[in-house]
Design a protein around this motif. Structure first.
Motif, PDB file in Angstrom:
ATOM      1  N   ARG A  92     -21.392  -9.638 -28.450  1.00  0.00           N
ATOM      2  CA  ARG A  92     -21.277  -8.210 -28.744  1.00  0.00           C
ATOM      3  C   ARG A  92     -22.486  -7.779 -29.548  1.00  0.00           C
ATOM      4  NH1 ARG A  92     -16.719  -5.138 -32.394  1.00  0.00           N
ATOM      5  NH2 ARG A  92     -18.288  -5.430 -34.023  1.00  0.00           N
ATOM      6  N   MET A  93     -23.139  -6.719 -29.056  1.00  0.00           N
ATOM      7  CA  MET A  93     -24.345  -6.205 -29.705  1.00  0.00           C
ATOM      8  C   MET A  93     -24.040  -5.101 -30.692  1.00  0.00           C
ATOM      9  SD  MET A  93     -26.510  -5.872 -26.156  1.00  0.00           S
ATOM     10  CE  MET A  93     -27.987  -5.211 -26.933  1.00  0.00           C
ATOM     11  N   ASP A  94     -22.979  -4.323 -30.435  1.00  0.00           N
ATOM     12  CA  ASP A  94     -22.735  -3.143 -31.259  1.00  0.00           C
ATOM     13  C   ASP A  94     -21.329  -2.633 -30.991  1.00  0.00           C
ATOM     14  OD1 ASP A  94     -23.269  -1.113 -33.048  1.00  0.00           O
ATOM     15  OD2 ASP A  94     -25.001  -0.324 -31.965  1.00  0.00           O
ATOM     16  N   LEU A  95     -20.850  -1.766 -31.870  1.00  0.00           N
ATOM     17  CA  LEU A  95     -19.619  -1.010 -31.659  1.00  0.00           C
ATOM     18  C   LEU A  95     -19.903   0.429 -32.058  1.00  0.00           C
ATOM     19  CD1 LEU A  95     -16.584  -1.141 -30.854  1.00  0.00           C
ATOM     20  CD2 LEU A  95     -16.087  -1.308 -33.297  1.00  0.00           C
ATOM     21  N   VAL A  96     -19.921   1.334 -31.080  1.00  0.00           N
ATOM     22  CA  VAL A  96     -20.259   2.736 -31.312  1.00  0.00           C
ATOM     23  C   VAL A  96     -18.976   3.487 -31.648  1.00  0.00           C
ATOM     24  CG1 VAL A  96     -21.328   4.798 -30.361  1.00  0.00           C
ATOM     25  CG2 VAL A  96     -22.139   2.528 -29.634  1.00  0.00           C
ATOM     26  N   PRO A  97     -18.819   4.000 -32.872  1.00  0.00           N
ATOM     27  CA  PRO A  97     -17.573   4.694 -33.236  1.00  0.00           C
ATOM     28  C   PRO A  97     -17.478   6.057 -32.549  1.00  0.00           C
ATOM     29  CG  PRO A  97     -19.167   4.853 -35.027  1.00  0.00           C
ATOM     30  CD  PRO A  97     -19.773   3.940 -33.998  1.00  0.00           C
ATOM     31  N   TYR A  98     -16.245   6.509 -32.345  1.00  0.00           N
ATOM     32  CA  TYR A  98     -16.023   7.818 -31.734  1.00  0.00           C
ATOM     33  C   TYR A  98     -16.274   8.928 -32.739  1.00  0.00           C
ATOM     34  CZ  TYR A  98     -13.681   4.922 -28.268  1.00  0.00           C
ATOM     35  OH  TYR A  98     -13.408   3.962 -27.335  1.00  0.00           O
ATOM     36  N   GLU A  99     -16.722  10.074 -32.224  1.00  0.00           N
ATOM     37  CA  GLU A  99     -16.859  11.266 -33.039  1.00  0.00           C
ATOM     38  C   GLU A  99     -15.569  12.081 -33.039  1.00  0.00           C
ATOM     39  OE1 GLU A  99     -19.446  12.319 -34.914  1.00  0.00           O
ATOM     40  OE2 GLU A  99     -20.529  10.460 -34.468  1.00  0.00           O
ATOM     41  N   THR A 100     -14.733  11.890 -32.017  1.00  0.00           N
ATOM     42  CA  THR A 100     -13.469  12.627 -31.894  1.00  0.00           C
ATOM     43  C   THR A 100     -12.539  12.273 -33.047  1.00  0.00           C
ATOM     44  OG1 THR A 100     -13.700  12.609 -29.492  1.00  0.00           O
ATOM     45  CG2 THR A 100     -11.511  13.085 -30.371  1.00  0.00           C
ATOM     46  N   ARG A 101     -11.888  13.275 -33.604  1.00  0.00           N
ATOM     47  CA  ARG A 101     -10.962  13.061 -34.721  1.00  0.00           C
ATOM     48  C   ARG A 101      -9.518  13.045 -34.216  1.00  0.00           C
ATOM     49  NH1 ARG A 101     -14.659  10.681 -37.249  1.00  0.00           N
ATOM     50  NH2 ARG A 101     -16.448  11.980 -37.862  1.00  0.00           N
ATOM     51  N   ASN A 102      -8.596  12.821 -35.136  1.00  0.00           N
ATOM     52  CA  ASN A 102      -7.149  12.849 -34.878  1.00  0.00           C
ATOM     53  C   ASN A 102      -6.716  11.796 -33.858  1.00  0.00           C
ATOM     54  OD1 ASN A 102      -6.912  15.180 -36.575  1.00  0.00           O
ATOM     55  ND2 ASN A 102      -7.595  16.451 -34.855  1.00  0.00           N
ATOM     56  N   LEU A 103      -7.368  10.637 -33.896  1.00  0.00           N
ATOM     57  CA  LEU A 103      -6.989   9.565 -32.977  1.00  0.00           C
ATOM     58  C   LEU A 103      -5.808   8.749 -33.493  1.00  0.00           C
ATOM     59  CD1 LEU A 103     -10.479   8.215 -31.812  1.00  0.00           C
ATOM     60  CD2 LEU A 103      -9.034   9.994 -30.796  1.00  0.00           C
ATOM     61  N   GLY A 104      -5.428   8.969 -34.747  1.00  0.00           N
ATOM     62  CA  GLY A 104      -4.319   8.224 -35.313  1.00  0.00           C
ATOM     63  C   GLY A 104      -4.739   6.817 -35.690  1.00  0.00           C
ATOM     64  N   PRO A 105      -3.773   5.974 -36.068  1.00  0.00           N
ATOM     65  CA  PRO A 105      -4.114   4.603 -36.457  1.00  0.00           C
ATOM     66  C   PRO A 105      -4.645   3.806 -35.271  1.00  0.00           C
ATOM     67  CG  PRO A 105      -1.736   4.868 -36.245  1.00  0.00           C
ATOM     68  CD  PRO A 105      -2.326   6.241 -36.134  1.00  0.00           C
ATOM     69  N   VAL A 106      -5.513   2.866 -35.559  1.00  0.00           N
ATOM     70  CA  VAL A 106      -6.027   1.984 -34.511  1.00  0.00           C
ATOM     71  C   VAL A 106      -4.901   1.059 -34.085  1.00  0.00           C
ATOM     72  CG1 VAL A 106      -7.678   0.166 -33.954  1.00  0.00           C
ATOM     73  CG2 VAL A 106      -8.377   2.106 -35.379  1.00  0.00           C
ATOM     74  N   THR A 107      -4.498   1.179 -32.832  1.00  0.00           N
ATOM     75  CA  THR A 107      -3.345   0.421 -32.370  1.00  0.00           C
ATOM     76  C   THR A 107      -3.513   0.103 -30.889  1.00  0.00           C
ATOM     77  OG1 THR A 107      -0.922   0.418 -32.258  1.00  0.00           O
ATOM     78  CG2 THR A 107      -2.024   2.521 -31.839  1.00  0.00           C
ATOM     79  N   ASP A 108      -2.423  -0.361 -30.258  1.00  0.00           N
ATOM     80  CA  ASP A 108      -2.475  -0.723 -28.854  1.00  0.00           C
ATOM     81  C   ASP A 108      -1.351  -0.008 -28.117  1.00  0.00           C
ATOM     82  OD1 ASP A 108      -0.844  -2.604 -30.467  1.00  0.00           O
ATOM     83  OD2 ASP A 108      -0.226  -3.312 -28.501  1.00  0.00           O
ATOM     84  N   GLY A 109      -1.151  -0.342 -26.858  1.00  0.00           N
ATOM     85  CA  GLY A 109      -0.110   0.295 -26.065  1.00  0.00           C
ATOM     86  C   GLY A 109      -0.656   1.405 -25.207  1.00  0.00           C
ATOM     87  N   GLU A 110       0.165   1.848 -24.245  1.00  0.00           N
ATOM     88  CA  GLU A 110      -0.284   2.807 -23.236  1.00  0.00           C
ATOM     89  C   GLU A 110      -0.780   4.114 -23.828  1.00  0.00           C
ATOM     90  OE1 GLU A 110       1.410   5.173 -19.290  1.00  0.00           O
ATOM     91  OE2 GLU A 110       2.744   3.881 -20.465  1.00  0.00           O
ATOM     92  N   TYR A 111      -0.185   4.559 -24.926  1.00  0.00           N
ATOM     93  CA  TYR A 111      -0.515   5.863 -25.489  1.00  0.00           C
ATOM     94  C   TYR A 111      -1.443   5.778 -26.691  1.00  0.00           C
ATOM     95  CZ  TYR A 111       3.155   7.500 -22.399  1.00  0.00           C
ATOM     96  OH  TYR A 111       3.903   7.776 -21.284  1.00  0.00           O
ATOM     97  N   ARG A 112      -2.044   4.643 -26.926  1.00  0.00           N
ATOM     98  CA  ARG A 112      -2.910   4.506 -28.095  1.00  0.00           C
ATOM     99  C   ARG A 112      -4.103   5.452 -28.005  1.00  0.00           C
ATOM    100  NH1 ARG A 112      -7.499   3.571 -26.046  1.00  0.00           N
ATOM    101  NH2 ARG A 112      -8.252   1.614 -25.146  1.00  0.00           N
ATOM    102  N   GLY A 113      -4.587   5.897 -29.179  1.00  0.00           N
ATOM    103  CA  GLY A 113      -5.767   6.728 -29.190  1.00  0.00           C
ATOM    104  C   GLY A 113      -7.008   5.919 -28.885  1.00  0.00           C
ATOM    105  N   GLY A 114      -8.091   6.625 -28.536  1.00  0.00           N
ATOM    106  CA  GLY A 114      -9.354   5.945 -28.277  1.00  0.00           C
ATOM    107  C   GLY A 114      -9.753   5.980 -26.824  1.00  0.00           C
TER     108      GLY A 114
END
Length: 353
Positions: A92-114
């Motif tokens: 992995r070279m990098d992780l580019v964070p999102y600019e979009t807000r209101n994604l909620g907690p970092v989580t998993d599952g079908e409805y996860r934000g991101g």
């Protein structure tokens, strides 16, 4: 409630070097290796198409879609940001964070934000990722691949399952699952047009199964092909917003699609909405003149990629709902023969390196 909601299962631990009982392989990754996004872990897995998994790399929480450029870099949409992976050295070279807000907690599952759907511009200078905002409209983020920074954020519809780019790179298409539409984004100005895609209507709203999932850009004319339920293929002209509907024959709920340079469409059947009326999982192979071969599959699947010679399809078993499995079905497109191959943890997105 009837819909695409899937109950999350317990996450398996993320895997790093040595996960497969051997030291990390030395040397560069061979051509033809498969790369899958492990929605059930925090990794992508490199898979030998004959032998199975050979390595995995941590990328970020719940990776969904991925895209690989001619330079060998993979761009992976995770819940945390877009990971950049050197597929030759498997780092992995990098992780580019999102600019979009209101994604909620970092989580998993079908409805996860991101991040969900993701695609590269034909010239490789930008990557476009559809970002799910739980409970609201989504966004399309544009990333400069040289600086690895977000340069623009554009409003799109709800839960952008898939992202595609026109052959000339001038337009980007977000397939907005929960709002029954495709958002057409001008790649230069970022102006948008929303086109409803609902051959069954919009009754049921968020609880409906009958929504767009994935699309493919037809090489011959740039129209979008969106399969529904193994019954209807929507052929959408993004320039005019007009669409026609062609008959399909698999009679099963459909998700992932891809298209070959000669115009052959492959559509993944995940299984029936109503087991009493619908057929089971399958892969539809549809020629450019509309002739179909339906290959039965064992268990639900999600996405599909095709080998460079066009002879073999690789169909991921991850699935965004319950019923997923940790592998790929390898399909001989000539004979229709299939075999199962172990591959990662709930693999969704896939590419052939």
């Amino acid at each position: 409630m009837r819909g695409d909601a899937g109950r999350g299962r317990a996450r398996r631990p993320a895997h790093g070097p040595g996960h497969f009982g051997r030291a990390r392989p030395s040397g560069r990754t061979p051509d033809g290796t498969l790369l899958v996004a492990d929605f059930g872990a925090d990794t992508v897995t490199f898979v030998d198409p004959d032998r199975g998994p050979v390595d995995s790399v941590k990328v970020g929480r719940a990776p969904y879609g991925l895209a690989v450029g001619a330079d060998g870099r993979a761009w992976v949409a995770t819940a945390e940001g877009v990971a950049v992976v050197d597929t030759a050295t498997r780092e992995r070279m990098d992780l580019v964070p999102y600019e979009t807000r209101n994604l909620g907690p970092v989580t998993d599952g079908e409805y996860r934000g991101g991040g969900m759907g993701i695609a590269l511009a034909p010239d490789g200078e930008h990557v476009y990722v559809g970002v799910n905002v739980p409970g609201g409209a989504g966004a399309l983020e544009t990333i400069d691949t040289r600086t690895r920074t977000v340069t623009d954020t554009t409003d799109v519809g709800r839960r952008p399952f898939d992202v595609d780019v026109s052959r000339d790179g001038r337009e980007v298409y977000a397939t907005d699952h929960d709002s029954f539409d495709v958002t057409v984004v001008d790649a230069r100005t970022h102006d948008t047009r929303r086109i409803e895609v609902a051959p069954y209507g919009t009754e049921g709203g968020l609880g409906s199964w009958l929504k767009p999932h994935y699309a493919a850009v037809r090489p011959s004319d740039g129209k979008l092909l969106l399969p529904f339920e193994g019954e209807r293929l929507v052929v959408l002209d993004p320039r005019t917003g007009r669409s026609t509907v062609e008959r399909m024959t698999a009679d099963t709920h459909q998700h992932g699609v891809t298209i070959t340079p000669d115009g052959t469409l492959l559509a993944v059947g995940t299984g029936p909405i109503d087991p009493a009326e619908d057929e089971g999982p399958s892969l539809t192979v549809r020629t450019k003149d509309g002739k179909e071969k339906v290959v039965p599959l064992e268990g639900p699947h999600e996405d599909v990629a095709v080998s460079a010679d066009g002879r073999t399809a690789y169909v991921t078993g991850g699935f965004t709902r319950d019923g997923y499995w940790n592998g790929i079905t390898v399909v001989d497109l000539g004979s229709g023969d299939t075999r199962r191959l172990a591959a990662g943890e709930r693999p969704l997105g896939i590419a052939v390196l």
